[in-house]
Motif scaffolding. Structure first.
Motif, mmCIF file in Angstrom:
data_model
loop_
_atom_site.group_PDB
_atom_site.id
_atom_site.type_symbol
_atom_site.label_atom_id
_atom_site.label_comp_id
_atom_site.label_asym_id
_atom_site.label_seq_id
_atom_site.Cartn_x
_atom_site.Cartn_y
_atom_site.Cartn_z
ATOM 1 N N VAL A 138 4.311 -2.096 22.504
ATOM 2 C CA VAL A 138 5.478 -1.651 21.754
ATOM 3 C C VAL A 138 5.502 -0.123 21.758
ATOM 4 N N PRO A 139 6.601 0.501 22.241
ATOM 5 C CA PRO A 139 6.626 1.969 22.375
ATOM 6 C C PRO A 139 6.890 2.708 21.066
ATOM 7 N N PHE A 140 6.213 2.303 20.027
ATOM 8 C CA PHE A 140 6.276 2.967 18.729
ATOM 9 C C PHE A 140 4.851 3.157 18.222
ATOM 10 N N VAL A 141 4.595 4.321 17.634
ATOM 11 C CA VAL A 141 3.254 4.627 17.119
ATOM 12 C C VAL A 141 3.353 4.844 15.617
ATOM 13 N N GLU A 142 2.520 4.125 14.875
ATOM 14 C CA GLU A 142 2.545 4.197 13.407
ATOM 15 C C GLU A 142 1.537 5.229 12.906
ATOM 16 N N PHE A 143 1.965 6.005 11.902
ATOM 17 C CA PHE A 143 1.090 6.984 11.253
ATOM 18 C C PHE A 143 1.178 6.756 9.740
ATOM 19 N N SER A 144 0.113 6.200 9.171
ATOM 20 C CA SER A 144 0.109 5.888 7.743
ATOM 21 C C SER A 144 -0.359 7.090 6.930
ATOM 22 N N ASN A 145 0.156 7.199 5.718
ATOM 23 C CA ASN A 145 -0.237 8.296 4.831
ATOM 24 C C ASN A 145 -1.670 8.136 4.347
ATOM 25 N N ASN A 146 -2.049 6.907 4.077
ATOM 26 C CA ASN A 146 -3.410 6.594 3.626
ATOM 27 C C ASN A 146 -3.640 5.108 3.801
ATOM 28 N N ASP A 147 -4.855 4.659 3.498
ATOM 29 C CA ASP A 147 -5.164 3.241 3.713
ATOM 30 C C ASP A 147 -4.497 2.336 2.693
ATOM 31 N N LEU A 148 -4.009 2.898 1.584
ATOM 32 C CA LEU A 148 -3.337 2.091 0.564
ATOM 33 C C LEU A 148 -1.843 1.951 0.839
ATOM 34 N N GLY A 149 -1.309 2.748 1.734
ATOM 35 C CA GLY A 149 0.105 2.659 2.060
ATOM 36 C C GLY A 149 1.020 3.131 0.943
ATOM 37 N N ILE A 150 0.642 4.200 0.237
ATOM 38 C CA ILE A 150 1.471 4.735 -0.841
ATOM 39 C C ILE A 150 1.867 6.169 -0.504
ATOM 40 N N SER A 151 2.952 6.618 -1.097
ATOM 41 C CA SER A 151 3.425 7.978 -0.857
ATOM 42 C C SER A 151 2.735 8.947 -1.811
ATOM 43 N N ASP A 152 2.882 10.232 -1.534
ATOM 44 C CA ASP A 152 2.271 11.247 -2.395
ATOM 45 C C ASP A 152 2.968 11.355 -3.743
ATOM 46 N N LEU A 153 4.205 10.855 -3.832
ATOM 47 C CA LEU A 153 4.930 10.949 -5.102
ATOM 48 C C LEU A 153 4.402 9.964 -6.135
ATOM 49 N N ASP A 154 3.847 8.850 -5.692
ATOM 50 C CA ASP A 154 3.454 7.780 -6.608
ATOM 51 C C ASP A 154 2.498 8.264 -7.695
ATOM 52 N N SER B 13 4.040 11.410 4.055
ATOM 53 C CA SER B 13 3.804 11.770 2.651
ATOM 54 C C SER B 13 4.912 11.254 1.748
ATOM 55 N N ASN B 14 6.141 11.262 2.235
ATOM 56 C CA ASN B 14 7.273 10.810 1.429
ATOM 57 C C ASN B 14 7.466 9.303 1.479
ATOM 58 N N CYS B 15 7.329 8.727 2.661
ATOM 59 C CA CYS B 15 7.691 7.315 2.865
ATOM 60 C C CYS B 15 6.483 6.394 2.997
ATOM 61 N N SER B 16 5.294 6.933 2.886
ATOM 62 C CA SER B 16 4.022 6.211 3.004
ATOM 63 C C SER B 16 3.629 5.950 4.458
ATOM 64 N N LYS B 17 4.573 6.056 5.394
ATOM 65 C CA LYS B 17 4.236 5.941 6.807
ATOM 66 C C LYS B 17 5.294 6.637 7.642
ATOM 67 N N ALA B 18 4.894 7.059 8.843
ATOM 68 C CA ALA B 18 5.813 7.712 9.774
ATOM 69 C C ALA B 18 5.734 6.980 11.108
ATOM 70 N N TRP B 19 6.781 7.171 11.914
ATOM 71 C CA TRP B 19 6.842 6.483 13.205
ATOM 72 C C TRP B 19 7.224 7.459 14.307
ATOM 73 N N ASN C 264 10.032 11.845 16.524
ATOM 74 C CA ASN C 264 9.958 11.161 15.233
ATOM 75 C C ASN C 264 11.171 10.271 15.033
ATOM 76 N N VAL C 265 10.965 9.181 14.323
ATOM 77 C CA VAL C 265 12.040 8.275 13.935
ATOM 78 C C VAL C 265 12.018 8.149 12.424
ATOM 79 N N ASP C 266 13.190 8.138 11.815
ATOM 80 C CA ASP C 266 13.278 7.967 10.368
ATOM 81 C C ASP C 266 12.576 6.665 9.968
ATOM 82 N N PRO C 267 11.541 6.728 9.122
ATOM 83 C CA PRO C 267 10.809 5.505 8.751
ATOM 84 C C PRO C 267 11.699 4.451 8.096
ATOM 85 N N LYS C 268 12.806 4.858 7.487
ATOM 86 C CA LYS C 268 13.686 3.898 6.832
ATOM 87 C C LYS C 268 14.421 3.019 7.847
#
Length: 463
Positions: free
Chosen positions: A227-243, A116-122, A137-141
């Motif tokens: 690749v041992p990382f799994v991506e979780f996107s906030n939405n199909d547009l790749g934007i955060s909830d703050l936008d 929700s904050n970063c548009s995607k999580a890992w 969880n890994v910091d998306p940054k």
């Protein structure tokens, strides 16, 4: 490993990733209620029309945590009861539940908050020293994803960078390049190259890749086959909830802070003196306080005393705050928790109140289903099992009309299976436990009935 390829990837992705980090930090700052109004020292953002205006002394900067409220509302709605998985094998299902462990609800909520904050999580997965499956969880940054050029954007590799402390206690920068077979880890003591500004790009040089430079290089093998990382996107547009709500939140902060400043400043009255007959301002204040009068020059018709105060457009500001709050819920796709919206409301009407939140949650669920499916497949591969199908059950946490739901469940008896009826009962907490209890009670009732009927010879019937 092709070092030139990695260097080009870093060079091409550094600017994009820096922009991603910048936006993510803003969203995280708003989530922690550190809105722009607390940082911007310009008079216009504090309710002051002019920094030199003597009527404007108050400088309150009051942030409202709308972003955190909307994010937490969505995460609680979706992950208070995190999704459950069924691979149609009870033994494997139990093992999956054991691997996910007690930390699973917390990790799921963290995924939702990061996305929700970063548009995607890992999510990073690995095997510990006991060869047991672990995930976190890994910091998306920290993550730069590298995708294949195919239409499905298959994850080809992940470049992760983060700060750490080496065995000597020095601050260092760690760079990890993960592909489907190995992890190439590079460690750099940042205290040695502060003047040269060593960065991520020139970290991957042929000098550092020299096999004699053991201090900086380690290669880790993994057996995941991807690749041992799994991506979780906030939405199909790749934007955060703050936008969608940032500008509205800024408006609300400015208007409310300006309102508070006006209330504080209105207590101060400025006196305007024309041809005052006294010698100084102290004499004026003493005379005003003691005699409640002011000595003016009698020979000048322009002599006089007036005051300057602040006029507050209360109604206009209240209207603007109300309109802004309403739009924050609309743009942010949240539920207004005003109690009057829920009084004596039927189940259908309650669901209508959740319409916008459900739309936003549905977009996240669509993306998260892909991530959780990949995670479960990784767990199954670790268990040596290949699932034919993975069924995910998502449960929303919302206010419901329990009486109405119970009536529907009651009327469904005989039409639907007892398992489905129990599962949808508003008082159901643990479906497996209930099934075991019903089976146990039936067995006890059967034994009690048999004991009441005499068997051959006057005793209970033989089983």
């Amino acid at each position: 490993m092709d070092i030139e390829f990695i260097r080009k990837l870093i060079q091409n992705n550094t600017k994009t990733h820096n922009d991603f980090i910048k936006k993510a930090k803003v969203a995280e700052r708003y989530y922690n209620n550190k809105n722009d109004i607390t940082n911007d020292r310009s008079p216009s953002n504090s309710g002051c029309s002019n920094g030199d205006n003597p009527l404007r002394n108050a400088d309150n900067r009051i942030p409202f945590n709308w972003h955190s409220f909307l994010v937490n509302q969505k995460i609680s709605y979706m992950f208070t009861y995190p999704p459950t998985f069924d691979v149609y094998d009870d033994t494997i299902n139990e093992k999956i539940t054991d691997i996910l462990g007690d930390a699973y609800p917390k990790e799921a909520k963290t995924l939702g908050r990061n996305a929700s904050n970063c548009s995607k999580a890992w999510l990073h997965v690995w095997l510990d020293k006991n060869k047991e499956f672990q995930y976190s969880n890994v910091d998306p940054k920290q993550i730069i994803p590298i995708y294949a050029s195919d239409l499905k954007k298959t994850l080809k590799a992940v470049l992760r960078t983060y700060s750490s402390i080496d065995e000597k206690g020095n601050d260092c920068k760690v760079y990890e390049y993960w592909d489907d077979k190995n992890c190439y880890a590079f460690k750099h003591d940042i205290t040695k190259d502060i003047s040269t500004g060593l960065n991520m790009y020139n970290m991957f040089t042929k000098t550092n890749m020299d096999t004699q430079d053991k201090e900086y290089i380690s290669i880790i093998d993994h057996d995941f086959g991807e690749v041992p990382f799994v991506e979780f996107s906030n939405n199909d547009l790749g934007i955060s909830d703050l936008d969608n709500v940032k500008q509205l939140i800024d408006v609300y902060d400015k208007v409310f802070s300006g309102f508070v400043n006006d209330i504080e400043d209105i207590q101060e009255i400025i006196f305007v003196l024309n041809n005052y007959g006294g010698t100084d301002l102290n004499e004026f204040l003493k005379g005003l306080k003691k005699y409640k009068t002011v000595d003016m020059q009698n020979d000048d018709e322009k002599s006089g005393l007036s005051t300057i105060t602040i006029d507050i457009p209360v109604e206009a500001r209240n209207t603007l705050l109300s309109m802004t709050e309403k739009q924050i819920y609309v743009q942010g796709q949240g539920v207004n928790p005003n109690p009057e919206n829920f009084a004596n409301t039927s189940g259908v009407a309650l669901k209508f109140l959740y319409t916008l939140l459900e739309l936003k949650s549905g977009l996240m669920e669509t993306e998260f289903r892909l991530g959780f499916a990949k995670l479960v497949k990784m767990i199954c591969r670790h268990l040596g099992y290949k699932p034919r199908k993975i069924n995910q059950t998502w449960t929303r946490n919302m206010i419901t009309n329990d009486i109405e739901t119970a009536e529907i469940a009651k009327m469904s008896v005989g039409i639907m299976s007892n398992k489905t009826v129990r599962k949808n009962s508003p008082i159901m907490e643990d479906e497996t436990y209930e099934e075991e209890q019903i089976k146990k009670e039936k067995e006890e009732g059967k034994n009690e009935y048999n004991n009441l009927i005499p068997g051959p010879g006057g005793g209970p019937l033989e089983k």
